[in-house]
Structure formats: structure tokens, C-alpha cells
Design a protein around this motif. Structure first.
Motif, PDB file in Angstrom:
ATOM      1  N   PRO A 128      52.140  29.325  20.258  1.00 19.09           N
ATOM      2  CA  PRO A 128      52.379  29.191  21.701  1.00 19.09           C
ATOM      3  C   PRO A 128      53.329  30.261  22.250  1.00 19.09           C
ATOM      4  CG  PRO A 128      52.363  27.037  20.686  1.00 19.09           C
ATOM      5  CD  PRO A 128      52.253  28.039  19.564  1.00 19.09           C
ATOM      6  N   ASP A 129      54.351  30.628  21.476  1.00 22.73           N
ATOM      7  CA  ASP A 129      55.302  31.635  21.965  1.00 22.73           C
ATOM      8  C   ASP A 129      54.664  33.011  22.116  1.00 22.73           C
ATOM      9  OD1 ASP A 129      57.317  29.852  22.219  1.00 22.73           O
ATOM     10  OD2 ASP A 129      58.362  30.409  20.366  1.00 22.73           O
ATOM     11  N   ASP A 130      53.564  33.235  21.413  1.00 21.60           N
ATOM     12  CA  ASP A 130      52.870  34.527  21.521  1.00 21.60           C
ATOM     13  C   ASP A 130      51.739  34.496  22.535  1.00 21.60           C
ATOM     14  OD1 ASP A 130      54.460  35.584  19.492  1.00 21.60           O
ATOM     15  OD2 ASP A 130      53.111  34.813  17.942  1.00 21.60           O
ATOM     16  N   TRP A 131      51.485  33.301  23.071  1.00 26.53           N
ATOM     17  CA  TRP A 131      50.387  33.149  24.007  1.00 26.53           C
ATOM     18  C   TRP A 131      50.834  33.517  25.412  1.00 26.53           C
ATOM     19  CZ3 TRP A 131      49.659  30.110  28.392  1.00 26.53           C
ATOM     20  CH2 TRP A 131      48.343  30.022  28.867  1.00 26.53           C
ATOM     21  N   THR A 132      50.023  34.269  26.116  1.00 33.25           N
ATOM     22  CA  THR A 132      50.255  34.545  27.534  1.00 33.25           C
ATOM     23  C   THR A 132      48.935  34.416  28.261  1.00 33.25           C
ATOM     24  OG1 THR A 132      49.879  36.904  27.158  1.00 33.25           O
ATOM     25  CG2 THR A 132      52.190  36.158  27.181  1.00 33.25           C
ATOM     26  N   PHE A 133      49.017  34.216  29.553  1.00 38.97           N
ATOM     27  CA  PHE A 133      47.816  34.110  30.374  1.00 38.97           C
ATOM     28  C   PHE A 133      48.013  34.958  31.627  1.00 38.97           C
ATOM     29  CE2 PHE A 133      45.463  31.782  33.795  1.00 38.97           C
ATOM     30  CZ  PHE A 133      44.199  32.189  33.390  1.00 38.97           C
ATOM     31  N   ARG A 134      47.075  35.875  31.846  1.00 38.09           N
ATOM     32  CA  ARG A 134      47.217  36.833  32.946  1.00 38.09           C
ATOM     33  C   ARG A 134      46.061  36.676  33.924  1.00 38.09           C
ATOM     34  NH1 ARG A 134      49.773  41.286  34.578  1.00 38.09           N
ATOM     35  NH2 ARG A 134      48.581  42.946  35.610  1.00 38.09           N
ATOM     36  N   VAL A 135      46.337  36.786  35.211  1.00 34.45           N
ATOM     37  CA  VAL A 135      45.297  36.844  36.236  1.00 34.45           C
ATOM     38  C   VAL A 135      45.483  38.157  36.975  1.00 34.45           C
ATOM     39  CG1 VAL A 135      44.360  35.794  38.337  1.00 34.45           C
ATOM     40  CG2 VAL A 135      45.176  34.334  36.470  1.00 34.45           C
ATOM     41  N   ASP A 136      44.441  38.997  36.936  1.00 35.77           N
ATOM     42  CA  ASP A 136      44.566  40.290  37.629  1.00 35.77           C
ATOM     43  C   ASP A 136      43.209  40.746  38.152  1.00 35.77           C
ATOM     44  OD1 ASP A 136      43.238  41.241  35.406  1.00 35.77           O
ATOM     45  OD2 ASP A 136      44.951  42.325  34.576  1.00 35.77           O
ATOM     46  N   GLY A 137      43.061  42.016  38.432  1.00 32.92           N
ATOM     47  CA  GLY A 137      41.849  42.499  39.086  1.00 32.92           C
ATOM     48  C   GLY A 137      42.013  42.394  40.588  1.00 32.92           C
ATOM     49  N   LEU A 138      40.998  41.867  41.263  1.00 32.52           N
ATOM     50  CA  LEU A 138      41.017  41.795  42.725  1.00 32.52           C
ATOM     51  C   LEU A 138      41.849  40.606  43.202  1.00 32.52           C
ATOM     52  CD1 LEU A 138      37.297  42.730  43.528  1.00 32.52           C
ATOM     53  CD2 LEU A 138      39.355  44.134  43.877  1.00 32.52           C
ATOM     54  N   VAL A 139      43.154  40.733  43.023  1.00 32.71           N
ATOM     55  CA  VAL A 139      44.085  39.712  43.505  1.00 32.71           C
ATOM     56  C   VAL A 139      45.247  40.423  44.205  1.00 32.71           C
ATOM     57  CG1 VAL A 139      43.529  38.030  41.698  1.00 32.71           C
ATOM     58  CG2 VAL A 139      45.379  39.676  41.331  1.00 32.71           C
ATOM     59  N   ALA A 140      45.907  39.700  45.112  1.00 32.12           N
ATOM     60  CA  ALA A 140      47.036  40.301  45.826  1.00 32.12           C
ATOM     61  C   ALA A 140      48.235  40.451  44.899  1.00 32.12           C
ATOM     62  CB  ALA A 140      47.391  39.439  47.038  1.00 32.12           C
ATOM     63  N   GLU A 141      48.361  39.524  43.961  1.00 29.46           N
ATOM     64  CA  GLU A 141      49.548  39.496  43.126  1.00 29.46           C
ATOM     65  C   GLU A 141      49.189  39.233  41.663  1.00 29.46           C
ATOM     66  OE1 GLU A 141      53.797  37.177  43.376  1.00 29.46           O
ATOM     67  OE2 GLU A 141      52.518  37.228  45.150  1.00 29.46           O
ATOM     68  N   PRO A 142      48.911  40.283  40.895  1.00 29.07           N
ATOM     69  CA  PRO A 142      48.618  40.074  39.463  1.00 29.07           C
ATOM     70  C   PRO A 142      49.797  39.372  38.801  1.00 29.07           C
ATOM     71  CG  PRO A 142      48.168  42.350  40.122  1.00 29.07           C
ATOM     72  CD  PRO A 142      48.884  41.706  41.267  1.00 29.07           C
ATOM     73  N   ARG A 143      49.493  38.373  37.956  1.00 30.05           N
ATOM     74  CA  ARG A 143      50.572  37.576  37.372  1.00 30.05           C
ATOM     75  C   ARG A 143      50.308  37.321  35.896  1.00 30.05           C
ATOM     76  NH1 ARG A 143      53.437  33.433  40.303  1.00 30.05           N
ATOM     77  NH2 ARG A 143      54.140  32.964  38.193  1.00 30.05           N
ATOM     78  N   THR A 144      51.361  37.226  35.131  1.00 34.55           N
ATOM     79  CA  THR A 144      51.259  36.786  33.744  1.00 34.55           C
ATOM     80  C   THR A 144      52.178  35.599  33.549  1.00 34.55           C
ATOM     81  OG1 THR A 144      50.808  39.031  32.980  1.00 34.55           O
ATOM     82  CG2 THR A 144      51.510  37.453  31.314  1.00 34.55           C
ATOM     83  N   TRP A 145      51.643  34.548  32.915  1.00 35.05           N
ATOM     84  CA  TRP A 145      52.421  33.360  32.619  1.00 35.05           C
ATOM     85  C   TRP A 145      52.669  33.272  31.119  1.00 35.05           C
ATOM     86  CZ3 TRP A 145      48.797  33.571  36.435  1.00 35.05           C
ATOM     87  CH2 TRP A 145      49.131  33.064  37.696  1.00 35.05           C
ATOM     88  N   THR A 146      53.868  32.919  30.736  1.00 34.50           N
ATOM     89  CA  THR A 146      54.143  32.594  29.336  1.00 34.50           C
ATOM     90  C   THR A 146      53.728  31.142  29.100  1.00 34.50           C
ATOM     91  OG1 THR A 146      56.348  31.738  29.782  1.00 34.50           O
ATOM     92  CG2 THR A 146      56.160  34.115  29.346  1.00 34.50           C
ATOM     93  N   TRP A 147      53.785  30.737  27.828  1.00 30.06           N
ATOM     94  CA  TRP A 147      53.464  29.353  27.478  1.00 30.06           C
ATOM     95  C   TRP A 147      54.339  28.377  28.260  1.00 30.06           C
ATOM     96  CZ3 TRP A 147      49.917  26.533  25.063  1.00 30.06           C
ATOM     97  CH2 TRP A 147      50.256  25.249  24.618  1.00 30.06           C
ATOM     98  N   ASP A 148      55.646  28.610  28.243  1.00 34.29           N
ATOM     99  CA  ASP A 148      56.551  27.673  28.915  1.00 34.29           C
ATOM    100  C   ASP A 148      56.302  27.644  30.419  1.00 34.29           C
ATOM    101  OD1 ASP A 148      57.706  26.896  26.559  1.00 34.29           O
ATOM    102  OD2 ASP A 148      59.379  28.311  26.688  1.00 34.29           O
ATOM    103  N   GLU A 149      56.042  28.818  30.986  1.00 35.10           N
ATOM    104  CA  GLU A 149      55.774  28.867  32.433  1.00 35.10           C
ATOM    105  C   GLU A 149      54.486  28.133  32.779  1.00 35.10           C
ATOM    106  OE1 GLU A 149      57.961  33.194  33.209  1.00 35.10           O
ATOM    107  OE2 GLU A 149      55.794  33.093  32.872  1.00 35.10           O
ATOM    108  N   ALA A 150      53.448  28.337  31.961  1.00 38.28           N
ATOM    109  CA  ALA A 150      52.169  27.677  32.249  1.00 38.28           C
ATOM    110  C   ALA A 150      52.279  26.170  32.068  1.00 38.28           C
ATOM    111  CB  ALA A 150      51.078  28.244  31.340  1.00 38.28           C
TER     112      ALA A 150
END
Lengths: 204, 246
Positions: free
Chosen positions: A45-67
Motif C-alpha cells: 500500500p505504501d508504494d501504491w499511488t493513483f493518478r488522474v491526468d490527461g484532459l483534466v484541469a488539475e492532474p492529481r496523484t493520491w497516495t494510499w493514505d490520501e485515497a
């Protein structure tokens, strides 16, 4: 489904009317087959991240704890694999993709997404299939951490489409203004994969 | 933004070959021409499919049975035969306990019966015969690997090919009389009574090996075990292709 030519002597299982079973599927009951094509990654889990990018106003990456701190929701229902098994009444817990997409604010030009895994697996989906409460980042299965072979620590969950769309070991979503075939889709599988229309392979 | 999307990770699993969408979408009649017993639980079913467009070793098809009332059952099966078997294909099937389709084929079907097939399907597990092939299978997981071995023999390919096949006993070893020096059977309930392990595979990685493309096929438990051994021996994860029998 509309059958083909009868095979001599084939009777098949007793016909049980099951309105939840899409055409050409069978009930796998307690089985949950694992069919990933790649090596199961050792992803903590500590190595897991989730990113949303491409055609978005605000590309974001979430860590496990944040998600995990985002408002949670769950899915209780059925899942359907293109290899013809379906599984009824399963429960996944996670966070609706709407929560992540609302934070990233999709550009109006975005029409499709490519979901990609920490292994490099990809799958394409219309944006409309992952918004409006239809898709999740799932962390738990039957209230326990999602097992690694089933995509843990986190997988995409899009239960109204064939399950290859529900990318395991989910790493991100890229929003695009066009459809971009993913891993199985480049290998002959259908671009959308709606089990109720039996969209298994390109051309179905 | 119209570029081709490549995921920003190190483990990208490449696709293999383009698949004919027309073949994948069309059901064809397949007439059973021969049933051969392989082991007490496993038989090979040979079908005449005149319109079969050919396949690559490792590909699979979907087989459909239809009852008189229109009810259908369909399953994916790996092709056992090599591509050069004009107009014929072979499937080697476990008799699954309570299996709706395999049960029918093992106990009811006889020569002359017709079923329907569509395929070949999926290019990912295919081996065109281009790269050194390290094949690791267990039980009926050896079936698509046997298609590769047969192809290698028929075409007299010079590229290296090694097969490790795990079975419980000699009697359970599918195609047991057809293996040559390229094959190492691993019998888990007989002779050494060992499971596939690092020392079986390690000689393939002497001096790094010839740059294997690895194909692993079997149950999920076997696939997890075998793929971890390969990774431990230095096989790159993006050169390991896995087909798990669900």
C-alpha cells in the motif's frame, strides 16, 4: 442467447431462470478465477499511488493514505468475466471514481479514459462508463483487503462491463478525447465489453 | 491530445500479434473426427474445420454447444495442434467434474458430431516461433505449450525451445510419449516427488540465457509459483506471458 446448430445429444444444465445472468455466461458460485496475463506484482500500500491526468484541469496523484481518507462507498452486486463466468452478490468497498474525477475536473473535450496498472496493463473505457456512480477504486472485497492476485491493494471496479475492464493494481486514469485500445483490446477484445450485449471480441 | 498512450511504468506487457476480428466474430461448424485418450482423465478431440484460417501456437478458441431448445454453453479452450494441420484442429481437455462442456465431450460426443467454434482468439499468449521459448506448464496447462513444441518440430526451427511440464504421476503426464530432449517432466507424486523449483530452471539461465520469452500455463497457484521462480532467476517480468486456467 440465440443458439447455433444443435449438437446431437447435448442437453446442458437444468434451465434455471436467472435474470441476472447475461447471455452466454454461467454462475461460478464460490469460485473467483484469476486470469491475469502478467506476473502478480508485490505492491505494498505504501508504494501504491493513483493518478488522474490527461484532459483534466488539475492532474492529481493520491497516495494510499490520501485515497483511503476520501469518502468511501461500496458496490454490492454481480461481476461478469468474458471467459463466461459470472459471480453473484459480491461486495467491494472503495471510493467512487466520481470523487477522484471531481477533484481533477475533466476537460469538456474528454470522451474516453485509459486505465493503467502498476504492471503496465491498460484498458480503455468511455468516460461515461466510469462516471455517475458506475465505477470505483476498490480496496476491499467482502470487507477484507483485496488479495494481490485479485488486484490488491487497489483495483478499478466497473461491474457493468466485462471484468477485464476492471484493471488490477490500478495506477491511474488518463483522460483522452478519443478511444485508445488497451491491452486486451489490442489483442482482439471488444472496445466496450458490455456483457448484456455479449461484446466479447472486436466485431461482436 | 492524440498521441498513443504508453503507461508510465516499467512493466509494460506488450501485445503480441494482430488478431483477425472477422475470425473472432464468426462461428464455424467443427466436426469431430477422432477422440484419443491421453491420460485417464484427459482426451484429445480432433475436429475438421474446413474454413479454419490457421492460428499461432498458444492461441485459443471458443467452443459452443447448442441444445435442441436453443440453450447454449460455451467455453474457451487452448489449441493443442500446430498451425500446419490444414483444415483440422485439436483440443486436449481435462474431464472436469460436473463440467457442462468438457463433460459432454468426454462422455456423450462421438465421431461425426458437430459443434461450433470461433477463433483463433487473443494474440498475447501466442508464439510465432521468433524468439527463444521457455515453456512452463502444469497439468492441462501444457496444451498450448505443446502446440508451440509441435510447431517448433514441424518447421524445424533453430531458435531454442525448452519445456518444463509438471504432472502428478507419469500416468497423468499428458503427451508423455511425445517429449524429447527439449522437455523436462516434473512429477510431483512420483520418482523424486518434487515440485518445480529453481534448480530445474536455473540451467536455462546460465550466462543469462539466450533471451527467453517465457510462457507459463496452468492453475493460478502453479502460475504464481512458476512466475516467481522465473523472476527470481532474472527473467524480465515483461517477457513472461501467463495463461491461468480459471
Amino acid at each position: 442467447m440465440t443458439g447455433g446448430h444443435p449438437t446431437r445429444g447435448f442437453v446442458g444444465r437444468p434451465r434455471t431462470h436467472n435474470p441476472g445472468l447475461p447471455p452466454g455466461q454461467y454462475d461460478a458460485r464460490d469460485d473467483w478465477p484469476v486470469l491475469s496475463a502478467e506476473v502478480t506484482p508485490e505492491l505494498a500500500p505504501d508504494d501504491w499511488t493513483f493518478r488522474v491526468d490527461g484532459l483534466v484541469a488539475e492532474p492529481r496523484t493520491w497516495t494510499w493514505d490520501e485515497a483511503r481518507a476520501l469518502p468511501g462507498s461500496s458496490y454490492e452486486g454481480d461481476i461478469h468475466c468474458v471467459t463466461t463466468w459470472s459471480k453473484f452478490g459480491v461486495r467491494f468497498g472503495g471510493v467512487s471514481l466520481d470523487v477522484f474525477l471531481d477533484a481533477a475536473r475533466p476537460d469538456p473535450a474528454a470522451t474516453h479514459v485509459v486505465a493503467y496498472s502498476h504492471t503496465g496493463y491498460t484498458t480503455n473505457l468511455p468516460l461515461a462508463d466510469v462516471t455517475g456512480g458506475k465505477a470505483w477504486v476498490a480496496f476491499t472485497y467482502e470487507d477484507a483487503p483485496l488479495p494481490a492476485e485479485h488486484g490488491g491493494p487497489a483495483r478499478l471496479l466497473v461491474p457493468h462491463l466485462y471484468f477485464w475492464k476492471s484493471a488490477k493494481w490500478l495506477a491511474g486514469l488518463r483522460l483522452l478525447d478519443h478511444d485508445e485500445p488497451g491491452f486486451w483490446e489490442q489483442n482482439g477484445y471488444h472496445a466496450r465489453g458490455n456483457p448484456w450485449e455479449e461484446q466479447r471480441y472486436a466485431g461482436d | 491530445m492524440s498521441e498513443t498512450f504508453t503507461p508510465p511504468t516499467a512493466f509494460a506487457v506488450p501485445g503480441r500479434i494482430a488478431v483477425s476480428n472477422r475470425a473472432a466474430a464468426t462461428w464455424q461448424r467443427a466436426v469431430l473426427t477422432e477422440i484419443r485418450r491421453e491420460t485417464p482423465r484427459v482426451s484429445t478431440f480432433r475436429f475438421a474445420v474446413p474454413g479454419w484460417q490457421g492460428h499461432l501456437p498458444g492461441q485459443h478458441l471458443m467452443l459452443r454447444l447448442t441444445a435442441e431448445d436453443g440453450y447454449t454453453a460455451q467455453r474457451h479452450y487452448s489449441l493443442a495442434s500446430p498451425p500446419d494441420d490444414s483444415g483440422h484442429i485439436e483440443l486436449t481437455l481435462d474431464h472436469v467434474e460436473g463440467g457442462e462442456v468438457s463433460g459432454f465431450l468426454h462422455t456423450v460426443a462421438r465421431v461425426g458430431d458437430a459443434v461450433e467454434v470461433r477463433g483463433p482468439l487473443s494474440g498475447f499468449f501466442a508464439w510465432p516461433g521468433d524468439r527463444p521459448a521457455l515453456l512452463v506448464g502444469a497439468g492441462s496447462g501444457v496444451v498450448p505449450l505443446m502446440s508451440m513444441l509441435r510447431h517448433h518440430r514441424q518447421r524445424q526451427l533453430a531458435v531454442p525451445l525448452r519445456l518444463f511440464v509438471s504432472a502428478r504421476t507419469r500416468e497423468d503426464l499428458i503427451y508423455g510419449d511425445q517429449y524429447g530432449d527439449e522437455t523436462t517432466p516434473v512429477l510431483t507424486r512420483e520418482s523424486e516427488r518434487r515440485h518445480l523449483d529453481t534448480d530445474h530452471l536455473a540451467p536455462c539461465f546460465t550466462d543469462g540465457g539466450p533471451g527467453w520469452e517465457a510462457y507459463v500455463c496452468g492453475s493460478n497457484a502453479f502460475a504464481e509459483h512458476a512466475s516467481r521462480l522465473l523472476v527470481r532467476l532474472g527473467q524480465p517480468v515483461d517477457r513472461i506471458r501467463i495463461e491461468r486456467y480459471g
